[in-house]
Design an enzyme around this catalytic site. Structure first.
Site, mmCIF file in Angstrom:
data_model
loop_
_atom_site.group_PDB
_atom_site.id
_atom_site.type_symbol
_atom_site.label_atom_id
_atom_site.label_comp_id
_atom_site.label_asym_id
_atom_site.label_seq_id
_atom_site.Cartn_x
_atom_site.Cartn_y
_atom_site.Cartn_z
ATOM 1 N N HIS A 137 28.944 2.878 4.573
ATOM 2 C CA HIS A 137 27.271 2.403 4.381
ATOM 3 C C HIS A 137 27.306 2.993 2.885
ATOM 4 O O HIS A 137 27.608 3.847 2.353
ATOM 5 C CB HIS A 137 26.370 3.273 5.308
ATOM 6 C CG HIS A 137 26.543 4.541 5.291
ATOM 7 N ND1 HIS A 137 27.640 5.420 5.954
ATOM 8 C CD2 HIS A 137 25.657 5.702 5.064
ATOM 9 C CE1 HIS A 137 27.358 6.752 5.864
ATOM 10 N NE2 HIS A 137 26.192 6.691 5.125
ATOM 11 N N ASP A 139 23.729 4.822 1.327
ATOM 12 C CA ASP A 139 22.541 5.714 1.954
ATOM 13 C C ASP A 139 21.097 4.850 1.351
ATOM 14 O O ASP A 139 20.891 4.475 0.553
ATOM 15 C CB ASP A 139 22.290 7.139 1.247
ATOM 16 C CG ASP A 139 23.349 8.000 1.818
ATOM 17 O OD1 ASP A 139 24.074 7.696 2.989
ATOM 18 O OD2 ASP A 139 23.689 8.940 0.938
ATOM 19 N N HIS A 287 30.420 5.069 1.620
ATOM 20 C CA HIS A 287 31.145 6.271 1.839
ATOM 21 C C HIS A 287 31.306 6.009 3.609
ATOM 22 O O HIS A 287 30.336 5.403 4.295
ATOM 23 C CB HIS A 287 30.419 7.290 1.417
ATOM 24 C CG HIS A 287 29.060 7.715 1.907
ATOM 25 N ND1 HIS A 287 27.988 7.151 1.175
ATOM 26 C CD2 HIS A 287 28.681 8.658 2.693
ATOM 27 C CE1 HIS A 287 26.764 7.457 1.517
ATOM 28 N NE2 HIS A 287 27.180 8.327 2.727
ATOM 29 N N ARG A 302 22.456 17.983 1.615
ATOM 30 C CA ARG A 302 22.471 17.036 0.649
ATOM 31 C C ARG A 302 21.001 16.714 -0.132
ATOM 32 O O ARG A 302 20.100 16.784 0.572
ATOM 33 C CB ARG A 302 22.786 15.645 1.312
ATOM 34 C CG ARG A 302 23.154 14.171 0.402
ATOM 35 C CD ARG A 302 22.961 13.280 1.226
ATOM 36 N NE ARG A 302 21.868 12.459 1.557
ATOM 37 C CZ ARG A 302 21.675 11.593 2.818
ATOM 38 N NH1 ARG A 302 22.614 11.228 3.187
ATOM 39 N NH2 ARG A 302 20.447 11.060 3.015
#
Length: 311
Positions: A137, A139, A287, A302
């Site tokens: 996917h 983000d 990723h 993150r």
């Protein structure tokens, strides 16, 4: 479509591996456009992780404020290699957020849990919260202006497992046969959070968030403004359908495009250690966080950087 995409993928204008992936020369995987790739890096060491994507950076302490010159070199490396890895980086949440600010405005994620700051997402996975990121996917592609990049720091990792893989979607686009690239011209796909984050919401909250983040159409092939590179911009988590195509035809085309991220020729893989930082161009990559460490725990933090509308 008149012929199967599998057959079509084996009739391109380049040599093809046994798995159907075009053997794109490395020089074609290097970006061209508004910056010059391949120049030496003067302010840090850089070791490529694969011919197409990923590089480990040495000689940089991300806890210290960057200089303009260092920022410019790191940005050039990010454009050239798509994802950068930094070992032994002991960042506070404030330093993590401030690092991201060199590339833009840190996002306050609408769904994910936060750490000590609203801009810092904390991703804790283990026996009580199994991994859900083990799907290829990009983000937050459901946003009108999806993130430009993400900076992820390992807080706690299992002794074995929990690797993350990245795929270069510009290299994947370059590897498509010419007739498939022509087929993609002008197509747009609809992205939506409902089938992912929406599953955790009650009816009222879902309706409220759908109003705030309505489904949005993005080009199936987008262009990076800094380099002019074209890349595949659909992903299995957030992309719903391709506008203007029948259900079967659209599903077949999407499945074919999703599968391009799965080819090792377009990938790199990171084995995490505590205090490792990965910084990736969220526009140009997908990723996959391997969920093979269950029931052990993996904790990451993150910061995501706001981007622009795909063109």
């Amino acid at each position: 479509m008149s012929t199967s995409l599998t057959d079509t993928a084996r009739r391109g204008d380049r040599p093809v591996f046994d798995n159907g992936v075009s053997a794109v020369p490395v020089r074609e995987l290097t970006p061209t456009g508004k910056f010059t790739p391949g120049l030496p890096y003067e302010l840090f060491g850089l070791a490529p992780c694969s011919p197409a994507i990923g590089a480990e950076i040495s000689g940089v302490d991300l806890a210290r404020p960057l200089t303009d010159e260092l920022h410019q070199e790191l940005h050039r490396a990010l454009l050239e290699w798509k994802v950068l890895f930094f070992r032994d980086q002991r960042l506070t949440p404030i330093q993590h957020r401030d690092l991201a600010r060199w590339w833009g405005t840190p996002e306050v994620h609408p769904f994910l849990p936060k750490a000590d700051l609203p801009e810092v997402v904390r991703l804790s996975r283990g026996a009580d919260s199994p991994a859900v990121e083990n799907v290829w996917h990009s983000d937050a592609s459901f946003e009108t202006t999806p993130p430009m990049g993400s900076i992820l720091r390992a807080v706690h990792v299992p002794d074995v497992g929990g690797d993350t893989l990245w795929a270069d979607m510009a290299a994947a686009y370059d590897g498509l046969p010419e007739d498939v690239r022509t087929r993609l011209e002008g197509l747009c796909a609809v992205h939506d959070f409902t089938r992912s984050f929406g599953r955790r919401l009650g009816p009222d909250d879902l309706a409220r968030m759908q109003q705030k983040y309505p489904a949005v159409a993005h080009p199936v092939v987008r262009t990076l403004p800094e380099s002019g590179r074209r890349l595949i911009y659909v992903n299995r988590i957030f992309t719903q359908h391709i506008e203007g195509l029948s259900g079967q035809e659209g599903r077949e085309l999407l499945e074919f495009l999703y599968d391009q991220a799965r080819h090792p020729e377009y990938q790199c893989r990171l084995r995490w250690r505590a205090d490792t930082v990965a910084f990736w161009d969220n526009r140009a990559t997908q990723h996959y966080a391997s969920g093979d460490y269950y029931p052990h725990t993996r904790v990451m933090e993150r910061v995501t950087i706001l981007g622009d509308r795909p063109q």
